[in-house]
Scaffold this motif. Sequence first.
Motif, PDB file in Angstrom:
ATOM      1  N   ASN A  83      33.908  32.779  76.474  1.00 41.60           N
ATOM      2  CA  ASN A  83      34.357  31.569  77.168  1.00 41.60           C
ATOM      3  C   ASN A  83      33.856  30.299  76.482  1.00 41.60           C
ATOM      4  O   ASN A  83      33.324  29.395  77.111  1.00 41.60           O
ATOM      5  CB  ASN A  83      33.909  31.600  78.640  1.00 41.60           C
ATOM      6  N   SER A  84      34.035  30.252  75.160  1.00 43.60           N
ATOM      7  CA  SER A  84      33.613  29.082  74.398  1.00 43.60           C
ATOM      8  C   SER A  84      34.642  28.776  73.315  1.00 43.60           C
ATOM      9  O   SER A  84      35.469  29.617  72.961  1.00 43.60           O
ATOM     10  CB  SER A  84      32.238  29.298  73.765  1.00 43.60           C
ATOM     11  N   PHE A  85      34.579  27.556  72.782  1.00 47.72           N
ATOM     12  CA  PHE A  85      35.491  27.129  71.728  1.00 47.72           C
ATOM     13  C   PHE A  85      34.913  27.499  70.365  1.00 47.72           C
ATOM     14  O   PHE A  85      33.698  27.453  70.155  1.00 47.72           O
ATOM     15  CB  PHE A  85      35.731  25.619  71.814  1.00 47.72           C
ATOM     16  N   VAL A  86      35.809  27.848  69.441  1.00 44.30           N
ATOM     17  CA  VAL A  86      35.378  28.280  68.111  1.00 44.30           C
ATOM     18  C   VAL A  86      36.293  27.661  67.059  1.00 44.30           C
ATOM     19  O   VAL A  86      37.345  27.098  67.366  1.00 44.30           O
ATOM     20  CB  VAL A  86      35.408  29.820  67.973  1.00 44.30           C
TER      21      VAL A  86
ATOM     22  N   GLY B 154      32.463  25.449  67.179  1.00 48.42           N
ATOM     23  CA  GLY B 154      32.963  24.086  67.065  1.00 48.42           C
ATOM     24  C   GLY B 154      34.335  23.899  67.673  1.00 48.42           C
ATOM     25  O   GLY B 154      35.123  24.837  67.803  1.00 48.42           O
ATOM     26  N   THR B 155      34.619  22.663  68.039  1.00 49.01           N
ATOM     27  CA  THR B 155      35.917  22.268  68.563  1.00 49.01           C
ATOM     28  C   THR B 155      36.554  21.294  67.590  1.00 49.01           C
ATOM     29  O   THR B 155      35.906  20.762  66.700  1.00 49.01           O
ATOM     30  CB  THR B 155      35.780  21.615  69.943  1.00 49.01           C
TER      31      THR B 155
ATOM     32  N   GLY C 135      40.059  27.531  68.158  1.00 51.03           N
ATOM     33  CA  GLY C 135      40.435  28.503  69.171  1.00 51.03           C
ATOM     34  C   GLY C 135      39.482  28.567  70.332  1.00 51.03           C
ATOM     35  O   GLY C 135      38.512  27.796  70.434  1.00 51.03           O
ATOM     36  N   TYR C 136      39.755  29.538  71.186  1.00 48.87           N
ATOM     37  CA  TYR C 136      38.947  29.743  72.386  1.00 48.87           C
ATOM     38  C   TYR C 136      38.750  31.240  72.577  1.00 48.87           C
ATOM     39  O   TYR C 136      39.672  32.043  72.352  1.00 48.87           O
ATOM     40  CB  TYR C 136      39.650  29.150  73.604  1.00 48.87           C
TER      41      TYR C 136
ATOM     42  N   LEU D  43      45.799  21.370  70.072  1.00 45.58           N
ATOM     43  CA  LEU D  43      44.354  21.313  69.855  1.00 45.58           C
ATOM     44  C   LEU D  43      43.778  22.719  69.675  1.00 45.58           C
ATOM     45  O   LEU D  43      42.738  22.895  69.049  1.00 45.58           O
ATOM     46  CB  LEU D  43      43.666  20.624  71.031  1.00 45.58           C
ATOM     47  N   ILE D  44      44.456  23.704  70.260  1.00 44.35           N
ATOM     48  CA  ILE D  44      44.067  25.105  70.171  1.00 44.35           C
ATOM     49  C   ILE D  44      45.258  25.889  69.637  1.00 44.35           C
ATOM     50  O   ILE D  44      46.374  25.767  70.161  1.00 44.35           O
ATOM     51  CB  ILE D  44      43.649  25.660  71.545  1.00 44.35           C
TER      52      ILE D  44
END
Length: 486
Positions: free
Chosen positions: A147-150, A165-166, A180-181, A216-217
């Motif tokens: 559950n984190s951004f990568v 990172g985002t 991604g997420y 953005l993703i």
Amino acid sequence: MMTAEHEEYVAYSRQHFEEGLIRAGFTENERGWRGEIAHSGEATDVEILLPVRFPFRPPRVNPVDPDAVPWSWHRELDGSLCLVAEDDHDDLWWTEAAAFLEHIAAWLEDSDAGWPADRPDLDLERYFHPSEDERLYLYDDLAHRRNSFVRFRPSSNSTMRIGSGTRPAKSSKHRKDRFGYIADLGEIDTPPRTWADVAARIDPSVDLDRRIRNKLITIVVLIYRRGDHDAAITLEVRPTKDGDIDVRRLRAAADTTAARTARAGLIAPRLGQARVAIVGVGAIGSFVADMLVRSGVRYLTLVDDDIVMPGNLIRHLVGSEMVGLPKAAAVRRHLISRHEIPPGSVEGLVEAVTSGDAAMELLTNHELVVDASADFATTALLHVMAKSVQKRIVSVSIQDDGTAFRIDLLPPLDEADALPRSSGGGDAPPLFEAGCGSPVSPTPPHVAIEAAATAVRHAIGLLTDRPLHPSGEVRDVLIAAARTSQ
């Protein structure tokens, strides 16, 4: 080009199968064969389609009404029934229509019962079409990324590697990165097949829909579980012109220690703490070292006082970049680089075993010593010292110009008799390089590798208390050149 025999077999198999369907009440239409399958007190209308590669590929079966059969892990992306596993192709059993129809009925009955004996296959990839992006996406242990951004960054060999990172608000230098997420879906009972299926399982506060539509993703990695097993799938997500979100699977793999050792065998964990010394890391010993590491052994001592010569390369583990290095150092460097094991786990000793003290140190500091020295004096010394401390060695050697090899357990187990001595040498004339010394061995590379593999089997047998033989084995090797010359 197909032979007449092949064409006749294919034509007969198709006709025989179709005649069986007709007897079962199926009728042919423009798509295939349609009929009813009775199960659990009811009947389901299905279509059976024979693929171009029938009978070498099983028929496909689709419910006429796709929703008449519950969606599950036992259906394909197009709704067809997943009837034949990859390991169930013996004898092309599906060519008999009666047996195949019985199999469909059993499948439907298992589906009605909710698949009580289901095998938790982790194959979510087959429910999404492939992306046009053919790069390999590599991820590490995802447990700490749930559950984190990568961010995936380009790497060598057309790979993309995961990192934290985002997407920055403004940063053109990162335009080749993909963001991604990581979403944890938990236990999945029915495989998702669309973005709506996926989004319904993700916390809406993450607002992934908006991020995807704003580009953005573009990557979503799904962690999921079935039974006691964890798995992951990497998806490419893009907004479409009609306002939907298109989902495609990417080629991805875990780049973790667990992934790299999963195929090492069931006994690999038991070998992880074993300490093994290999005396002589030439044609045989270098491959013994490599296969032991691949099998799970992580603590090795390599002993050899020779250096890598150009002529060694044809039968040696290492390549030309190692010429001139001590063999012990060259093999050590290769193992650390190739298998990414800690440098402190492999010791290279550029020396020969010529004293009782040196032999005793190897025997007492290791669970097992493998002797691949091809030197009688070294083997005899190790054997005598092993008997004195009630331990044993595995000795491997090539014999008779490479037409045989032998593995000796010294001393043998349970007071068994030692293997009998081998008879004389081969018939090949000796070949000498410039200078004095022993002739060059004519042993082919495949014999050296086979001898190494057999020695490893015996070594692992001793390390796991399941020896293959109390004394070892002698094996003759059929070499075409040697046989045709007689």
